[in-house]
Design a protein around this motif. Structure first.
Motif, PDB file in Angstrom:
ATOM      1  N   LEU A  41       0.871  -1.174   0.000  1.00 48.16           N
ATOM      2  CA  LEU A  41       0.000   0.000   0.000  1.00 48.16           C
ATOM      3  C   LEU A  41       0.905   1.220   0.000  1.00 48.16           C
ATOM      4  N   ALA A  42       1.433   1.515  -1.174  1.00 46.85           N
ATOM      5  CA  ALA A  42       2.315   2.672  -1.285  1.00 46.85           C
ATOM      6  C   ALA A  42       1.430   3.868  -1.533  1.00 46.85           C
ATOM      7  N   HIS A  43       1.004   4.468  -0.465  1.00 42.52           N
ATOM      8  CA  HIS A  43       0.023   5.540  -0.619  1.00 42.52           C
ATOM      9  C   HIS A  43       0.739   6.832  -0.928  1.00 42.52           C
TER      10      HIS A  43
ATOM     11  N   TYR B  80       9.726   0.292  -9.206  1.00 42.16           N
ATOM     12  CA  TYR B  80       9.928   1.662  -8.747  1.00 42.16           C
ATOM     13  C   TYR B  80       9.619   2.717  -9.788  1.00 42.16           C
ATOM     14  N   LEU B  81       9.442   2.319 -11.032  1.00 41.15           N
ATOM     15  CA  LEU B  81       9.363   3.322 -12.093  1.00 41.15           C
ATOM     16  C   LEU B  81       8.257   4.370 -11.930  1.00 41.15           C
ATOM     17  N   PRO B  82       7.038   3.960 -11.607  1.00 40.22           N
ATOM     18  CA  PRO B  82       6.015   5.014 -11.534  1.00 40.22           C
ATOM     19  C   PRO B  82       6.282   6.032 -10.439  1.00 40.22           C
TER      20      PRO B  82
ATOM     21  N   PRO C 257       8.685   0.608  -0.506  1.00 37.28           N
ATOM     22  CA  PRO C 257       9.328  -0.500   0.185  1.00 37.28           C
ATOM     23  C   PRO C 257      10.656  -0.845  -0.477  1.00 37.28           C
ATOM     24  N   THR C 258      11.394  -1.704   0.198  1.00 34.10           N
ATOM     25  CA  THR C 258      12.603  -2.229  -0.417  1.00 34.10           C
ATOM     26  C   THR C 258      12.187  -3.286  -1.435  1.00 34.10           C
TER      27      THR C 258
ATOM     28  N   TRP D 129       1.608  -4.348   3.326  1.00 30.63           N
ATOM     29  CA  TRP D 129       2.718  -3.533   3.811  1.00 30.63           C
ATOM     30  C   TRP D 129       2.314  -2.083   3.715  1.00 30.63           C
ATOM     31  N   LEU D 130       2.572  -1.363   4.785  1.00 29.94           N
ATOM     32  CA  LEU D 130       2.180   0.045   4.780  1.00 29.94           C
ATOM     33  C   LEU D 130       3.148   0.788   5.675  1.00 29.94           C
ATOM     34  N   ARG D 131       3.562   1.978   5.227  1.00 22.99           N
ATOM     35  CA  ARG D 131       4.353   2.850   6.104  1.00 22.99           C
ATOM     36  C   ARG D 131       3.652   4.192   6.108  1.00 22.99           C
TER      37      ARG D 131
END
Lengths: 416, 500
Positions: free
Chosen positions: B279-281, B324-326, B343-344, B409-411
């Protein structure tokens, strides 16, 4: 020292036996054998215990009707069609009527459907009468017993009363010509005109494949306490309530619509079958008729059926001890339904779940194609086999006549 | 009168039935009675109620025994005094039957009342009993169908005291309290054991091992990922020392775990890999970023997932990692940055191990695992649990070969300039307090010159105590140095917005 070793040996032996006994208990804990009032008969094999002769009726009584409307294969009255197909290829079928114990006439009386799929029973009495006239003129077997060793499948709402409305069905009564025959029907209510002694009650047809495709893993925790989906008020035919379901469904709604333990609504979710597998109790209240396919669905999905229908006779009542499997609530006790359900001891609920988990129980409720051992077809044949040998009154003495061929409403006498 | 579709067909409208039947029987009386019926309908329509009921009430005496039944129960709808079957016109030769009908027995045809009890509300004692029943039934279900001989679970969580710690840690705590297996929770805290964390952990009844890690959590995200890996290694070393037995799960405090995860990990033999939903918000408030993100989301798959990749026979052939591109330009660099945290390549959370893999001596321990004492020494950087192995091909894919996503996964950390919630008290008060740029306090000057802050930042670094909250001002001043231009433009936007 000798006595010490003897005692030690005895202790070891005892622990071994306890272990074995414990293992047995463990296995027994999983499922329990189901035996009803007729004994442990769910898994009996009818082959060899009876012979059935299937009359070759003209296709206007069966095939043509089905051809006109193939929807009859999927609705809940489809048992009559599947029973015919099963008997045609079953080992109990005999082509020699002299050695037959039972005679079957395949008449599809519940296949005259409205555009929306509901069967109209208005022509059914005439159709049945016409078939019986045909049988009695072309074969001698009807006349020698006046139908007492014949059986018919009449899965409509009120069986052989051939009407969907209860008052009219009661007035009509069972078709007079079927007075001596054995009726295989879904309707069952004690002290009711439309259930005669010796009838075999069967479950309504529910499509087995459809239910199989909606199975979820059995370790999904059952978190819904009570589940029901369906109508509470039939606004089309009984807008004020009180007639539909004798007011029982409306009572369920009014009493428990705000209760968090009751997941009840008139929704039509696509996850209906999955939700039933996540519920502990599934309500099976009466509707216009006391029986419903919900019972079949609840049994297949392991949800304890809560039957709210006074005096109902459930399918295969002599083979299946329904009292031990389901919960029966009187219609007048519906306002106390939550108290009743929460005060059932946990051991009793666990036992009911164990009985429901028995695969022979689920199999007995289904009409799979092709037929499998222990399914509803075999239970019907077992029921017929249990009625053998025919007693003395079945065969008429020469010259004896019991049936009155002109009895019944005048409209029934018209030819079909 | 349409019937609704559904499991049970309704009955057909009576009007279809009655004329057909009656017409077949008696034409002349039928005509008469249908005329009466029509007249009654018209009169009822005019009056506004069904006056035929009134008529029957007057003409026929009430013989119903339903009333006796219902006296003690409040009726929602009163049955008519004469319970007549509704509604076909009565045939002249048949007197209207009073209830009960011709059948014996107490079940009658006709109108019944709808029984409602006077206070149809749930009784809390009953609801509690129902929940007890459900708990017991679910326990039985687990015994029957669930995992046989479940192994205990060891949860490793790196954490540190910060604004959102209470939020994340309490969430994780409640998830772990629901796990039906015996559980040990190793919480490694950066900056040493703090009272705040201890107070949060005391809310649970779980056996918690609160391990201090005597270094502070770094500010940059890349550093933080590596730091967390070292904290986890510390916990693994503790597991090795104490020879704890069970399945090791790396549960980060901000992640979201499903309960099926804990059932699935029981299947692991030595080391397993799961699919993790990322969840790469994006916390950026400006519309352009959102639009860009939406566009990019439409091109790529809706949710990035990290985890094992299998071939058609279910064997592990590779890994799905994060693309990672976007996010090339929009990644967060420091904790509290308002943009997406990435994330890694392979997150620790997606791996589970059998704790015996870590022990010095364990029977059946495979030789493709490195000895834990050799890992991480002399500055070796551990990026993912695969570095603990000599050969990564022995990892077992779990969760239907990675097709089932069992954790997320969320940070999410508080922005560097966010205000504390109003009831928080800073005790003892900080030496230097710098007002936040985004939320100007009413009595503070609107704009502070950057030079002054930069100078004071130097002072602050020397005097600052180990307290967490002063940490914020240190961080914010340091960050202001780095991102002056960025903040400047934001502030000017804000002030222009305010002027409007």
């Amino acid at each position: 020292m000798g006595s010490g070793t003897w005692i030690l040996a005895l202790l070891v032996l005892q622990s071994v036996f306890d272990g074995i006994y414990g293992l047995e208990q463990e296995v027994n804990r999983r499922t329990e054998r189901i035996s009803g009032s007729a004994g442990d008969v769910l898994e009996d094999d009818p082959v060899g215990r009876l012979k059935v002769f299937v009359y070759e009726l003209p296709s206007k009584y069966n095939k043509k009707i089905l051809h006109k409307d193939p929807r009859c294969l999927n609705h809940m009255f489809a048992a009559e069609i599947y029973m015919h197909r099963f008997l045609l290829s079953s080992p109990v079928r005999t082509l020699n009527p002299e050695e037959a114990d039972w005679f079957y006439a395949p008449v599809y009386t519940t296949c005259d459907l409205t555009p929306s799929g509901l069967p109209l029973p208005f022509k059914s009495p005439r159709m049945m009468r016409s078939a019986i006239e045909l049988i009695s003129t072309n074969w001698p077997y009807w006349n020698r017993t006046e139908g007492a060793d014949h059986f018919f499948v009449v899965p409509h709402d009120f069986g052989a009363c051939f009407h969907y409305q209860e008052e009219t069905a009661i007035e009509r009564g069972i078709l007079h010509l079927l007075k001596r025959a054995t009726l295989v029907q879904t309707f069952g209510q004690r002290n009711h005109v439309c259930l005669k002694d010796g009838s075999i009650t069967i479950p309504p047809y529910a499509p087995p494949q459809k239910m199989q495709t909606h199975l979820i893993p059995p370790d999904t925790p059952r978190s819904i306490f009570v589940y029901f989906r369906g109508l509470f008020y039939d606004v089309g035919n009984d807008p004020e309530g009180g007639y539909y379901a004798r007011g029982a469904r409306a009572s369920v709604w009014e009493n428990f619509k705000n209760n968090p333990l009751f997941d009840i609504s008139t929704d039509h979710p696509t996850t209906y079958y999955e939700d039933m597998q996540r519920a502990v109790f599934c309500l099976c209240p009466l509707g216009w008729a006391p029986w419903s396919p919900r019972l079949v669905e609840a049994v297949v999905f392991g949800c304890i059926p809560v039957v709210i229908a006074d005096d109902i006779v459930l399918p295969f009542a002599d083979a299946i001890p329904w009292e031990e499997i389901g919960v029966f609530v009187a219609e007048e006790d519906v306002p106390k339904l939550d108290t009743i359900l929460t005060s059932i001891p946990i051991e009793v609920i666990l036992r009911k779940q164990r009985l429901l988990a028995n695969p022979s129980m689920k199999q007995a409720m289904l009409f799979p194609q092709p037929a499998q051992p222990g399914d509803a077809f075999h239970q019907i044949l077992n029921g017929l086999a249990r009625k053998l040998p025919h007693d003395e009154g079945v065969f008429l003495k020469p010259g004896q006549k019991i049936l009155n061929w002109t009895a019944g409403p005048v409209g029934d006498l018209k030819p079909w | 009168m349409k019937q609704s579709a559904g499991q049970h067909p309704n009955r057909r409208p009576y009007s279809a039935a009655v004329p057909e039947e009656a017409a077949a029987l008696r034409p002349p009386s039928f005509l008469f009675w249908s005329a009466v019926h029509v007249l009654c309908c018209l009169v009822s329509a005019a009056l506004g109620f069904r006056f035929s009921r009134l008529l029957f009430l007057l003409l026929f005496s009430p013989a119903s025994h339903h009333h006796n039944h219902h006296h003690h129960v409040h009726l929602l709808r009163q049955p008519p005094a004469a319970v007549i079957p509704f509604p076909p016109p009565p045939r002249p030769d048949l007197p209207p039957p009073p209830p009960p009908p011709t059948v014996a027995g107490r079940v009658g045809v006709g109108r019944h009342g709808i029984r409602v009890r006077p206070w149809p509300r749930p009784d809390p004692a009953e609801v509690a009993r129902a929940h007890e029943i459900l708990v017991r039934l679910q326990q039985e279900q687990r015994l029957r169908y669930g995992v046989k001989d479940p192994r205990p679970v060891i949860v490793v969580t790196p954490t540190y005291a910060r604004t959102f710690q209470a939020l994340h840690l309490t969430g994780l705590l409640h998830s772990l309290m629901l796990v039906p297996y015996p559980l040990t929770w190793l919480v490694v805290e950066a900056g040493g054991v703090s009272n705040e964390t201890a107070a949060l952990l005391a809310h649970s009844s779980l056996p918690v091992v609160h391990l201090p890690f005597h270094e502070d959590m770094p500010v940059l995200w890349n550093d933080r990922h590596r730091f967390e890996a070292r904290m986890r290694l510390r916990a693994l070393r503790v597991i090795r020392e104490r020879r704890l037995d069970g399945i090791v799960v790396f549960a980060d405090d901000s992640n979201v775990h499903t309960m099926e995860l804990f059932d699935e990990i029981q299947k692991v033999q030595w080391m397993g890999a799961l699919s993790v939903g990322i969840l790469a918000h994006s916390a950026a408030p400006d519309a352009t970023a959102k639009r860009q993100q939406r566009a990019s989301e439409q091109e790529t798959s809706p949710l990035p997932i990290q985890g094992p990749a299998c071939n058609s026979s279910g064997q592990l052939i590779g890994w799905h990692t994060f693309n990672y591109l976007p996010y090339a330009k929009k990644a967060a660099t420091f904790v509290g940055d308002g943009v997406t945290v990435l994330p890694t390549k392979l997150e620790w959370a997606g791996f589970v191990l059998n704790s015996r893999l870590l022990w010095k001596e364990a029977e059946g321990k495979p030789n493709w695992a490195r000895d834990l004492d050799e890992v991480g020494i002399s500055g070796e950087e551990i990026e993912s649990p695969l570095d603990l192995l000599k050969d990564a091909s022995f990892v077992e894919p779990l969760g239907n070969c990675g097709k089932k996503v069992l954790l997320w996964w969320l940070r999410a950390e508080a922005r560097y300039d966010s205000k504390f919630p109003s009831r928080w008290v800073i005790d003892p008060p900080l030496e230097i307090v710098v007002p936040a740029k985004r939320t100007p306090w009413p009595d503070a000057p609107p704009d502070l010159p950057y030079q002054r802050i930069a100078n004071e930042g130097g002072h602050v670094e020397k005097h600052v105590s180990k307290k967490v909250r002063s940490y914020r001002s240190k961080r914010s001043s340091r960050n202001k140095k780095k991102h002056e231009t960025h903040v400047d433009t934001q502030v000017s936007e804000m002030s222009s917005a305010q002027e409007k």
